[in-house]
Design an enzyme around this catalytic site. Structure first.
Site, short mmCIF file in Angstrom:
data_model
loop_
_atom_site.label_atom_id
_atom_site.label_comp_id
_atom_site.label_asym_id
_atom_site.label_seq_id
_atom_site.Cartn_x
_atom_site.Cartn_y
_atom_site.Cartn_z
N ASP A 112 -72.97 -33.42 -38.96
CA ASP A 112 -71.64 -33.54 -38.36
C ASP A 112 -70.69 -32.58 -39.06
OD1 ASP A 112 -69.71 -34.64 -36.64
OD2 ASP A 112 -69.03 -36.04 -38.18
N HIS A 119 -57.31 -31.20 -36.03
CA HIS A 119 -57.74 -32.48 -36.60
C HIS A 119 -57.67 -32.45 -38.12
CE1 HIS A 119 -60.07 -36.09 -37.37
NE2 HIS A 119 -60.97 -35.39 -38.04
N GLU A 183 -64.43 -41.04 -32.72
CA GLU A 183 -64.31 -39.60 -32.93
C GLU A 183 -64.92 -38.91 -31.71
OE1 GLU A 183 -65.81 -38.24 -36.67
OE2 GLU A 183 -64.23 -39.24 -37.82
N GLU A 185 -66.35 -36.05 -29.86
CA GLU A 185 -67.01 -34.83 -30.33
C GLU A 185 -67.93 -34.26 -29.25
OE1 GLU A 185 -68.73 -35.00 -34.21
OE2 GLU A 185 -67.38 -36.58 -34.93
N ASP A 217 -68.70 -40.32 -32.63
CA ASP A 217 -69.18 -40.58 -33.98
C ASP A 217 -68.26 -41.63 -34.61
OD1 ASP A 217 -70.93 -40.25 -36.08
OD2 ASP A 217 -69.77 -38.65 -37.00
N ARG A 221 -62.76 -46.41 -40.97
CA ARG A 221 -61.85 -45.62 -41.81
C ARG A 221 -61.59 -46.28 -43.16
NH1 ARG A 221 -62.14 -40.63 -39.64
NH2 ARG A 221 -61.52 -40.62 -37.45
N GLN A 224 -64.71 -45.76 -45.23
CA GLN A 224 -64.81 -44.32 -45.53
C GLN A 224 -63.82 -43.91 -46.62
OE1 GLN A 224 -64.05 -41.88 -42.10
NE2 GLN A 224 -64.50 -39.97 -43.15
N LYS A 237 -69.74 -44.10 -41.80
CA LYS A 237 -70.11 -43.30 -40.64
C LYS A 237 -71.53 -43.58 -40.14
CE LYS A 237 -68.06 -40.09 -39.46
NZ LYS A 237 -67.09 -39.92 -38.36
N THR A 241 -73.81 -43.65 -34.07
CA THR A 241 -73.31 -42.43 -33.44
C THR A 241 -73.82 -42.45 -32.01
OG1 THR A 241 -73.31 -41.14 -35.49
CG2 THR A 241 -73.34 -39.90 -33.43
N GLU A 347 -55.53 -40.20 -35.89
CA GLU A 347 -54.48 -39.23 -35.57
C GLU A 347 -53.51 -39.77 -34.53
OE1 GLU A 347 -55.85 -34.93 -35.12
OE2 GLU A 347 -57.70 -36.08 -34.85
#
Length: 401
Positions: A112, A119, A183, A185, A217, A221, A224, A237, A241, A347
């Site tokens: 990844d 971002h 996420e 992606e 993904d 948070r 993490q 994470k 996925t 975000e």
């Protein structure tokens, strides 16, 4: 907006590959190609029409086809398009609504990346408000990490809220994540392998990468944030996925190729992609949409990604690391310069300070029962649009523990 073909986003200029089982024979997996709202049984068609590649196309996963390399990928696609033009009635089909879709390839390794400047800048401002938003290396190399291939799952698979450690004012505690995120992606699927010790240059991107899929993904948070220093993402994470069930071949995206953003720093030779380097434009104009419980919350533009997939492939092999058939590497969160183009809740809500408004309330991070769906399309030939298979997932409550 470009016009659709009679088959919508899945016309003959697209023809993505997947693996499915039919309702009447659930134990048998078949390679299929999507055309509109139907699935073509590619293995049966190849057998009936005498394709020299029938053995590859009657497998139960895409891996044998992936390993065969670009000349075979090109020949199979050309044959399929010719059959559609000349003998459409000879292609066995089943309605998409009547099949079960499976993970289309066996994932070998998963990498990844962190390729969106928008971002990375937003995340830097959130976590380092008094420091530089970007780390000193960010404009010089594509930052990435190796993820957990064994928890890559096909679109539609429920995502169980993960447990883990998180930091509190009174010290670390253990329990379900309270800041579960998405996420949005784009993933790239490796077909032809490479030898250990031999880097893969950008110019060889098409020789090794079979196609493209959408990726979510998922990220815890709070887990993490507590664990990632100094070695990076781990349990926050690795729990899931999600990837789309359809892999769009690179050749279907030729009309969507575009130049990446202008480089603000000089690059080392193996990463150069300016006109003087002779490297073809490595960007893709993919228009993404993220919905939460049916409500659009973001529209990230993939064309804004600073680092291209070709650069990512070159960087992750420049030390001699080899590629294996079924390797998956993902772009990292796709975000644009505008607030509605941010590809994750971290975000979009600015780490929970500005909740997202939904018809039934607000969200800072995901709640149990929430469903996230990511879709995308790209410009195709002759004013058409090429759809990428959606990737969806619904949050299930944390397991008892």
């Amino acid at each position: 907006m470009p016009a659709d073909t009679p088959n919508g986003l899945y016309g003959p200029e697209n023809l993505p590959y997947g693996v499915y089982s039919a309702a009447g024979d659930p134990g048998r997996r078949r390679i299929g190609v999507r055309l509109g709202d139907d699935v073509i049984d590619l293995g049966a068609a190849a057998t009936e029409l005498g394709s020299p590649h029938a053995a590859l196309l009657t497998a139960q996963t895409l891996n044998p086809l992936l390993a065969a390399g670009r000349p075979v990928w090109t020949a199979v696609r050309a044959d399929l398009r010719a059959w559609l033009d000349e003998r459409p009635g000879a292609l066995p089909r089943v309605p998409l609504a009547d099949v079960r879709l499976h993970l289309p390839f066996d994932v070998a390794d998963y990498v990844d990346f962190y390729a969106s400047e928008h971002h990375a800048t937003n995340v830097g401002r959130i976590f380092r408000p008094d420091g530089d938003a970007l780390t000193p290396n960010w404009k010089h190399l594509p930052i990435g990490y190796h993820g957990r291939a064994g928890t890559v799952v096909v679109s539609g698979t429920p995502v169980v809220r993960p447990h883990g450690q998180r930091r509190t004012p009174d010290g670390p505690v253990f329990g379900p994540s309270r800041r579960l995120d998405i996420e949005a992606e784009v993933g790239f699927v490796v077909g032809a392998p490479s030898r250990l010790g031999e880097p893969v240059p950008q110019a060889a991107f098409r020789d090794h990468v079979f196609g493209v899929c959408l990726v979510n993904d998922w990220s815890a948070r709070d887990v993490q944030a507590w664990e990632y220093v100094p070695l990076g993402p781990f349990l926050g994470k690795s729990f899931a996925t999600s990837v789309s069930a359809w892999i769009t071949p690179l050749d279907a995206l030729d009309a969507a190729r575009c130049a990446p953003p202008e480089r603000s720093h000089p690059l080392l030779d193996y990463l150069r992609d300016d006109a003087a380097s002779g490297t073809e434009p490595g960007g893709f104009d993919l228009r993404m949409t993220v919905t939460l419980n049916g409500h659009t919350i973001a529209e990230p533009p993939f064309s804004a990604m600073y680092w291209t997939a070709a650069q990512q492939l070159a960087h992750m092999t420049v030390n001699g690391a080899s590629l294996r058939t079924g390797d998956l590497f993902a772009s990292g969160t796709v975000s644009g310069p505008e607030p509605h183009q941010r590809g994750c809740l971290l975000e979009l809500t600015w780490s929970g300070e500005d909740p997202v408004e939904l018809p039934g309330g607000t969200r800072t991070f995901l709640e149990d029962g929430d469903e996230v769906v990511i879709t995308a399309w790209a410009p195709g030939p002759h004013g058409s649009r090429v759809g990428l298979g959606e990737v969806s997932g619904r949050i299930s409550p944390a397991a008892a523990g």
